[in-house]
Write a protein that holds these residues in place. Structure first.
Motif, PDB file in Angstrom:
ATOM      1  N   LEU A 138       0.565  -1.394   0.198  1.00 36.42           N
ATOM      2  CA  LEU A 138       0.268   0.127  -0.096  1.00 36.42           C
ATOM      3  C   LEU A 138       0.738   1.129  -0.187  1.00 36.42           C
ATOM      4  O   LEU A 138       0.540   1.759  -0.539  1.00 36.42           O
ATOM      5  N   LEU A 139       1.727   1.387   0.493  1.00 41.11           N
ATOM      6  CA  LEU A 139       2.476   2.368   0.347  1.00 41.11           C
ATOM      7  C   LEU A 139       3.617   2.620  -0.733  1.00 41.11           C
ATOM      8  O   LEU A 139       3.543   3.605  -0.818  1.00 41.11           O
ATOM      9  N   HIS A 140       3.506   1.722  -0.707  1.00 42.40           N
ATOM     10  CA  HIS A 140       4.224   1.382  -2.363  1.00 42.40           C
ATOM     11  C   HIS A 140       3.861   2.201  -2.818  1.00 42.40           C
ATOM     12  O   HIS A 140       4.047   2.925  -4.150  1.00 42.40           O
ATOM     13  N   GLU A 141       1.947   1.820  -3.310  1.00 45.56           N
ATOM     14  CA  GLU A 141       1.078   2.611  -3.733  1.00 45.56           C
ATOM     15  C   GLU A 141       0.957   3.698  -4.505  1.00 45.56           C
ATOM     16  O   GLU A 141       0.498   4.352  -5.262  1.00 45.56           O
ATOM     17  N   SER A 142       1.096   4.094  -2.818  1.00 46.79           N
ATOM     18  CA  SER A 142       1.016   5.523  -2.484  1.00 46.79           C
ATOM     19  C   SER A 142       2.152   6.939  -3.083  1.00 46.79           C
ATOM     20  O   SER A 142       2.202   7.917  -2.293  1.00 46.79           O
ATOM     21  N   ASP A 143       3.316   5.455  -2.972  1.00 41.30           N
ATOM     22  CA  ASP A 143       4.694   6.320  -3.124  1.00 41.30           C
ATOM     23  C   ASP A 143       4.942   7.229  -1.930  1.00 41.30           C
ATOM     24  O   ASP A 143       5.657   8.483  -1.555  1.00 41.30           O
ATOM     25  N   LEU A 144       4.545   6.282  -0.715  1.00 41.91           N
ATOM     26  CA  LEU A 144       4.902   6.732   0.524  1.00 41.91           C
ATOM     27  C   LEU A 144       5.883   6.363   1.009  1.00 41.91           C
ATOM     28  O   LEU A 144       6.419   4.718   0.633  1.00 41.91           O
ATOM     29  N   GLU A 145       7.046   6.780   1.946  1.00 43.69           N
ATOM     30  CA  GLU A 145       7.854   6.031   2.308  1.00 43.69           C
ATOM     31  C   GLU A 145       7.722   6.196   3.729  1.00 43.69           C
ATOM     32  O   GLU A 145       7.876   7.270   4.384  1.00 43.69           O
ATOM     33  N   LEU A 146       7.802   5.020   4.300  1.00 44.49           N
ATOM     34  CA  LEU A 146       7.908   5.778   5.516  1.00 44.49           C
ATOM     35  C   LEU A 146       9.035   4.334   6.871  1.00 44.49           C
ATOM     36  O   LEU A 146       9.104   3.090   6.009  1.00 44.49           O
ATOM     37  N   SER A 147       9.545   4.643   7.614  1.00 45.37           N
ATOM     38  CA  SER A 147      11.176   3.826   8.220  1.00 45.37           C
ATOM     39  C   SER A 147      10.629   2.269   8.003  1.00 45.37           C
ATOM     40  O   SER A 147       8.945   2.438   9.039  1.00 45.37           O
ATOM     41  N   ASN A 148      11.478   1.280   8.235  1.00 43.75           N
ATOM     42  CA  ASN A 148      11.354   0.242   8.920  1.00 43.75           C
ATOM     43  C   ASN A 148      10.147   0.095  10.889  1.00 43.75           C
ATOM     44  O   ASN A 148       9.803  -0.079  10.378  1.00 43.75           O
ATOM     45  N   ASP A 149      11.306   1.306  10.855  1.00 46.68           N
ATOM     46  CA  ASP A 149      11.278   0.508  12.349  1.00 46.68           C
ATOM     47  C   ASP A 149       9.220   1.579  12.604  1.00 46.68           C
ATOM     48  O   ASP A 149       8.728   0.818  13.181  1.00 46.68           O
ATOM     49  N   ILE A 150       8.791   2.001  11.866  1.00 50.33           N
ATOM     50  CA  ILE A 150       7.637   2.359  12.190  1.00 50.33           C
ATOM     51  C   ILE A 150       6.898   1.822  11.120  1.00 50.33           C
ATOM     52  O   ILE A 150       6.010   1.541  12.036  1.00 50.33           O
ATOM     53  N   ILE A 151       6.423   1.693   9.999  1.00 46.34           N
ATOM     54  CA  ILE A 151       6.071   0.064   9.517  1.00 46.34           C
ATOM     55  C   ILE A 151       6.089  -0.835  10.785  1.00 46.34           C
ATOM     56  O   ILE A 151       5.206  -1.849  10.903  1.00 46.34           O
ATOM     57  N   GLU A 152       7.730  -1.733  11.472  1.00 49.85           N
ATOM     58  CA  GLU A 152       7.132  -2.648  11.828  1.00 49.85           C
ATOM     59  C   GLU A 152       6.274  -2.493  12.921  1.00 49.85           C
ATOM     60  O   GLU A 152       5.193  -3.137  13.914  1.00 49.85           O
TER      61      GLU A 152
END
Lengths: 217, 212
Positions: A138-152
């Motif tokens: 989903l993040l990739h689709e929306s051109d959003l990049e969040l740090s791995n920590d936040i995603i985790e």
């Protein structure tokens, strides 16, 4: 009502005949609505090749207006629609699957459908890795990049709430409980457009099983 | 009773492992005479005491300061409540995907009545901008609840006033998702308003439009 000229009045070559009454009986649709869906199906299934079936490319084309984008979620929906795993969606599969999205479809059907949607590898459970994979998609689709920590931490938090048995995966029972507490998760499982489908796709099917008067062009 | 007697006479034994500076400090702390007993201030200045003390910890800094500054800084005024928004769990985020939005099967993309965009601006900025847009379009703004706005434009059409719902969701503290949809009114009027006025005005807030 008069003669309504539109591209949908062309005859679709290879659409097999269908039993509108049977489909109406087994879904929340009325016979008229099934016939309207037939019109829609005809349009969608002939956009790339006129084989009377909706292929993956035609499905993508309908959703995204192009078939370049790969989309994990559209693929999942396609797979669920394609019940017999033939690689194409036929009319019966089309109607029955859309039936789950009808506002009047039973809640239990929607809950189960959503579960199957998220069970990417069809193991019967939603694993933590699958959840993370979907968030990343989903993040990739929306051109959003969040740090791995936040995603985790986001995945952790959600998983902890949903995985009440703490076995590292979400089973159907845990999913049902989780959805009970978070009903907004089923938002995607209802398509209000299905309520006025007969207005969008007036049906001129010659063998209509319901008596109507039309003037055919 | 025995114990109290020992205390009042400072009769005690240190374990052998205690280093000399500890014994010296203890002797001054356990001094039965309150007038000669070491003060708090002096204890904190003691070299052994200061060893290993994490002076970087804020709490320690404050407690070591003899002027007794408050242990915690006064709380910064909480503006977040004014625009408190729903926060998302991972499944909510996933359900944003346009791949799930089957309305594309039924309507053309530019005729969709619900649009979403992500923004890197804070929620308060998003809300002010929406209010600004509404005012310039002579729309009435009602705030339903935190993170939700309703915009109303009286209309001459038989469909009644145009009502637009705006909902703001927090993905993380730096990213928000905004959902705009027509909840009532004439579809053509909504599309015209959206495409001509609302969408261009929102552009500065938008990180990405969903579905584009």
């Amino acid at each position: 009502m008069g003669c309504f000229c539109s591209t949908s009045s062309k005859k679709f070559k290879k659409l097999p005949s269908f039993d509108a009454a049977e489909l109406a009986a087994e879904t929340p649709f009325t016979v008229n609505e099934v016939e309207a869906l037939y019109e829609l199906f005809g349009k969608l299934s002939s956009s790339v090749d006129d084989d009377g079936l909706i292929g993956k490319d035609e499905f993508h084309l309908a959703l995204f207006r192009n078939y370049d984008k790969r989309n994990l979620f559209a693929d999942r929906i396609f797979d669920l629609f394609d019940v017999n795993r033939s690689g194409h969606i036929d009319f019966s599969e089309f109607v029955r699957s859309l039936g789950v999205f009808h506002p009047k479809a039973p809640q239990a059907d929607k809950v189960l459908y959503a579960f199957k949607l998220y069970d990417l590898r069809r193991t019967g459970f939603i694993e933590r890795e699958e959840l993370k994979e979907m968030v990343l998609a989903l993040l990739h689709e929306s051109d959003l990049e969040l740090s791995n920590d936040i995603i985790e931490s986001m995945v952790d938090k959600t998983f902890t709430e949903a995985d009440s048995k703490g076995d590292g995966r979400i089973d159907q029972e845990e999913w049902r409980e989780y959805v009970d507490k978070n009903p907004s998760l089923l938002k995607n499982m209802t398509l209000p457009h299905l309520m006025d489908i007969t207005l969008r796709f007036p049906s001129f099917v010659m063998n209509s099983q319901v008596e109507e008067t039309y003037t055919t062009g | 009773m025995q114990m109290y007697k020992k205390i009042s006479k400072a009769e005690y034994k240190c374990p052998h492992s205690f280093p000399p500076e500890v014994r010296r400090l203890l002797k001054r702390i356990l001094d039965p005479n309150p007038n000669t007993r070491i003060s708090m201030k002096k204890i904190m200045e003691n070299s052994w005491f200061k060893k290993g003390l994490n002076l970087n910890s804020k709490q320690m800094k404050d407690s070591v300061n003899p002027d007794f500054q408050p242990l915690f800084e006064p709380k910064k005024p909480d503006f977040s409540h004014a625009s408190k928004v729903s926060s998302f769990n991972a499944f909510d985020i996933i359900s944003l995907s346009t791949g799930f939005d089957l309305s594309g099967l039924f309507v053309e993309n530019d005729r969709k009545e619900e649009v979403k965009f992500t923004s890197a601006k804070p929620a308060s900025d998003i809300i002010s901008k929406m209010e600004q847009i509404a005012t310039s379009l002579k729309m009435e703004v009602c705030t339903k609840k935190d993170g939700q706005l309703n915009l109303k434009k009286p209309s001459g059409s038989q469909n009644g006033p145009l009502l637009i719902d705006v909902e703001i969701f927090e993905i993380t503290s730096s990213f928000h998702l905004v959902e705009l949809k027509k909840s009532s009114g004439d579809a053509f009027e909504y599309r015209k308003l959206f495409n001509q006025d609302v969408k261009p005005a929102l552009q500065e807030l938008v990180w990405a439009w969903h579905g584009e």
